[in-house]
Motif scaffolding. Structure first.
Motif, PDB file in Angstrom:
ATOM      1  N   UNK A 108      90.776  48.254  39.238  1.00 11.04           N
ATOM      2  CA  UNK A 108      89.654  47.254  38.934  1.00 11.04           C
ATOM      3  C   UNK A 108      90.249  46.304  38.336  1.00 11.04           C
ATOM      4  N   UNK A 109      91.652  46.399  36.901  1.00 10.65           N
ATOM      5  CA  UNK A 109      91.871  45.536  36.338  1.00 10.65           C
ATOM      6  C   UNK A 109      92.651  44.433  37.120  1.00 10.65           C
ATOM      7  N   UNK A 110      93.420  45.107  37.898  1.00  7.46           N
ATOM      8  CA  UNK A 110      94.383  44.676  38.694  1.00  7.46           C
ATOM      9  C   UNK A 110      94.140  43.263  39.766  1.00  7.46           C
ATOM     10  N   UNK A 111      93.353  43.480  40.183  1.00  6.29           N
ATOM     11  CA  UNK A 111      92.934  43.256  41.259  1.00  6.29           C
ATOM     12  C   UNK A 111      91.841  42.121  40.989  1.00  6.29           C
ATOM     13  N   UNK A 112      91.446  42.292  39.725  1.00  7.13           N
ATOM     14  CA  UNK A 112      90.534  40.948  38.845  1.00  7.13           C
ATOM     15  C   UNK A 112      91.092  40.310  38.308  1.00  7.13           C
ATOM     16  N   UNK A 113      92.337  40.666  38.158  1.00 11.69           N
ATOM     17  CA  UNK A 113      92.979  38.967  37.141  1.00 11.69           C
ATOM     18  C   UNK A 113      93.818  38.894  38.358  1.00 11.69           C
ATOM     19  N   UNK A 114      94.725  39.619  39.532  1.00  7.14           N
ATOM     20  CA  UNK A 114      95.308  38.688  40.669  1.00  7.14           C
ATOM     21  C   UNK A 114      94.200  38.072  41.055  1.00  7.14           C
ATOM     22  N   UNK A 115      92.765  38.184  41.595  1.00  8.62           N
ATOM     23  CA  UNK A 115      92.435  37.243  41.956  1.00  8.62           C
ATOM     24  C   UNK A 115      91.768  36.667  41.521  1.00  8.62           C
TER      25      UNK A 115
END
Ligand code: NIG
Length: 385
Positions: A108-115
């Motif tokens: 979720x952290x990765x998804x949020x920051x990549x987006x």
């Protein structure tokens, strides 16, 4: 399926022959650029997007981030703003939180920051492990990172975990841990700095990584002068990142090498360090990249535009130099020749600014100018309405 991006007011290609075009257009076909040239000569395509005279440029190539993390370091940031210096040891706070997180928390952290990064024009992303620091946690970090980003770097040598014996940890990070992570990553990195790993320890990790066929990167010269740049050049690393404190001989070494000096101005601002001497590096003939260093400790931003703005307003780069460093420079730091450039055959990674020229990135600091973004030919951020 071909897409014509028509009516581009200013097109920065980063291609030496094409240069900067006005009244331009380009055609994206599949995941590649199929045509670039004057708008009047654009070929027929399946669909058409009207850029409305806006500026187009390659998507940002962010070649240095640390996005596999959990937890929050707002307090540490607050203490820094009250005068406490940044130290390598803060990494341990994020290590504890990351170990305690579930796989889905990390996703979720990765998804949020990549987006977040993509919505600001980033189309190619590197990220590092380095907040796990056990064999299991480093493997987990690399595996999950690979689900979200283009390039993954092993950074088991980020910090000697609290309580561990430094020599034993270097054995682990250059042995069992490295061997377990190597199949999942393209790069290995080491934090060669007082409070992290010294020259001999760094050399050991890099040497073992090279034997396994990994490309090398080094965190160096961040908190003071040191051996990082020299070691990176000597070992043929693709980049040495930070370069905040350089001697003349470091600048010369970089200028006479293929090692890219990756500058992380958001980190220097956020840790109240001086900004690196980008002018000296470029004038000496070194290749520089600009990257965000997005991480929860020293640089909690994924905005490449902010880095470009800072490089122009505070580091004496021209807008063209800063934009090139944040696109083509990042590509060189990752040893890729099909990104960071808009020419026929390159990956169709493109951003349109809601502005007539790239100069507005510095002229209008802090204004979110990203209007549309294509990544490998797919629209990943389009204007509303
Ligand atoms: O690039 N320098 C080492 N690693 C990161 C900081 C990570 C942290 O403080 O959590 C950096 O600045």
């Amino acid at each position: 399926m071909s897409v014509l991006v028509a009516n581009v007011g200013e097109l920065t290609t980063n291609d030496d022959e094409l240069g900067v075009l006005t009244d331009a257009a380009l055609v994206l076909e599949g995941d590649r650029v199929a045509w670039v040239g004057p708008a009047a000569f654009a070929p027929p395509t399946d669909t058409r997007v009207d850029a409305g005279g806006r500026a187009a440029l390659p998507g940002w190539v962010d070649s240095h981030t640390h996005l596999v993390f959990a937890g929050d370091r707002t307090e540490e940031f607050g203490a820094r703003m009250a005068g406490k210096p940044y130290r390598a040891g803060g990494i341990a706070t994020t290590v504890s939180a990351t170990r305690a997180a579930t796989d889905d928390d990390l996703r979720e952290v990765l998804r949020r920051h990549v987006a977040e990064a993509v919505s600001m024009g980033t189309t190619y992303l590197e990220t590092k492990t380095g907040y796990g620091l056990t064999v299991e946690d480093e493997v987990r970090s690399a595996r999950i990172a690979a689900e979200f980003v283009d390039e993954v770097t092993y950074l088991g040598a980020h910090l000697v975990p609290p309580g561990a014996d430094p020599d034993e940890y270097v054995e682990l990070a250059s042995g069992e841990m490295l061997e377990a992570v190597a199949p999942l990553v393209r790069w290995a990195d080491v934090f060669c700095e007082t409070g992290a790993f010294d020259e001999a320890q760094s050399r050991k990790v890099l040497g073992s990584a090279r034997k396994l066929g990994l490309g090398l990167r080094v965190h160096g010269n961040q908190l003071g002068p040191g051996p990082g740049v020299r070691l990176a050049v000597e070992m043929g690393a693709a980049s040495v990142d930070h370069c905040t404190y350089l001697t003349d001989s470091d600048v010369d070494a970089l200028a006479n090498s293929d090692t890219v000096a990756t500058l992380l101005p958001a980190c220097d601002l956020s840790t109240r360090q001086p900004l690196p001497d980008a002018r000296a590096l470029i004038d000496a003939g070194a290749t520089i990249a600009l990257a965000s260093n997005c991480n929860p400790g020293s640089s909690y931003t994924s905005s490449m535009a902010f880095c470009v703005t800072t490089a122009v307003l505070q580091m004496r780069l021209s807008v063209a130099e800063a934009v090139r460093a944040a696109t083509l420079g990042g590509a060189r730091a990752l040893r890729r020749d099909d990104i960071g450039v808009l020419r026929v055959g390159a990956r169709a990674d493109l951003q349109l600014l809601n502005a007539p020229s790239v100069t507005h990135l510095a002229y209008r600091p802090g204004i979110p100018l990203t209007w549309a973004v294509w990544r490998a030919g797919s629209p990943v951020h389009l204007p509303r309405g």
